[in-house]
Design an enzyme around this catalytic site. Structure first.
Site, PDB file in Angstrom:
ATOM      1  N   SER A 134       0.855  -1.187   0.000  1.00  0.00           N
ATOM      2  CA  SER A 134       0.000   0.000   0.000  1.00  0.00           C
ATOM      3  C   SER A 134       0.883   1.226   0.000  1.00  0.00           C
ATOM      4  CB  SER A 134      -0.881   0.006   1.251  1.00  0.00           C
ATOM      5  OG  SER A 134      -1.535   1.252   1.416  1.00  0.00           O
ATOM      6  N   TYR A 148      -2.381  -0.962  10.507  1.00  0.00           N
ATOM      7  CA  TYR A 148      -2.381  -1.194   9.063  1.00  0.00           C
ATOM      8  C   TYR A 148      -1.162  -0.559   8.408  1.00  0.00           C
ATOM      9  CZ  TYR A 148      -3.703  -1.034   4.169  1.00  0.00           C
ATOM     10  OH  TYR A 148      -3.698  -1.155   2.802  1.00  0.00           O
TER      11      TYR A 148
END
Length: 260
Positions: A134, A148
């Site tokens: 990401s 995350y």
């Protein structure tokens, strides 16, 4: 000519599902895994190529190894290490069980599958591994999605290091990490988040990923806007950047009853 094989984890929705469509269109045999049997079955019926499916919860280490054992005698040309999810909210308020499960999938399973698949491909003498990270992993920290962001930083750092080692060893295996920003998938609902900026489509994300893989890029950022932001953030010290990220994250945290 023997048909090539692509293995895709987290194939039941979003980016994983779109990779399945893309490789099927290129004539690959597919091996798909995910947690939802019905979705895997529906997807395999839709694709016009040989397709094997295995239901697996990769947060369970034993299921990771079982999945790898099933692949032991299978030629794997491309491995898309895609399974993962996010948790959004203040670190003092988010559920610990969700965060430890996130670490099990985003970090532990990713690491196990990367290492074992890399060894398999080196024995084969060829292969490509794409870890789905990401743009969060390119930033120093992510308040309000702390676990995350930390998990994706691990994915990016590990992939970069392994890619460099392979280059030094002149390995026949190519490893890369995909670092998209917001993508319009079911990730949003599972993480209990609404993105503050418009996301790209899974189809566009995968198309750019395949383009980056063709160019043998080690870090692939599919969105021009995110690429530009990545360059800008390198100029800012963490003391300025992290509060900016925090403010952006607060805009996208979704709490039931607050509308939208």
């Amino acid at each position: 000519m023997k048909r090539k094989t692509a293995v895709i984890t987290g194939a039941t929705s979003g980016i994983g599902r779109e990779f399945a469509y893309a490789f099927a269109a290129m004539g690959y045999r597919l091996v798909l895994t995910g947690r939802r049997t019905g979705r895997l079955e529906a997807l395999s019926e839709e694709l016009q190529v040989p397709c094997r499916i295995w239901t697996a919860d990769l947060s369970d280490e034993e299921q990771c190894y079982d999945f790898l054992e099933r692949l032991e005698k299978t030629r794997v040309d491309v491995f898309i290490n895609n399974a993962g999810f996010g948790v959004c909210g203040s670190f003092t308020e988010t559920e610990l069980s969700k965060e430890t499960s996130l670490i099990d999938v985003n970090v532990k399973a990713m690491h196990i599958l990367l290492k074992r698949m890399l060894k398999k491909m080196e024995r084969q003498g060829f292969g490509t591994i794409l870890n789905v990270g990401s743009a969060a992993g390119l930033l120093p920290a992510g308040p309000h999605m702390a676990a995350y962001y930390a998990s994706k930083s691990y994915v990016v750092s590990l992939t970069r290091a392994v890619a460099r080692e392979l280059a030094e060893q002149k390995s026949p295996v190519y490893v890369a990490v995909l670092c998209p920003g917001p993508v319009d998938t079911e990730f949003n609902a599972r993480a209990n988040v609404k993105f503050a900026m418009k996301g790209i489509s899974p189809k566009y994300c995968v198309r750019e990923a395949l383009r980056g893989m063709k160019r043998r890029q080690n870090v692939i950022i599919p969105s021009p806007l995110v690429r530009a932001g990545t360059l800008v953030q390198k100029l800012l010290p963490a003391s300025i950047l992290i509060p900016l990220i925090s403010a952006q994250q607060k805009r996208k945290v979704y709490r039931p009853g607050q509308g939208g």
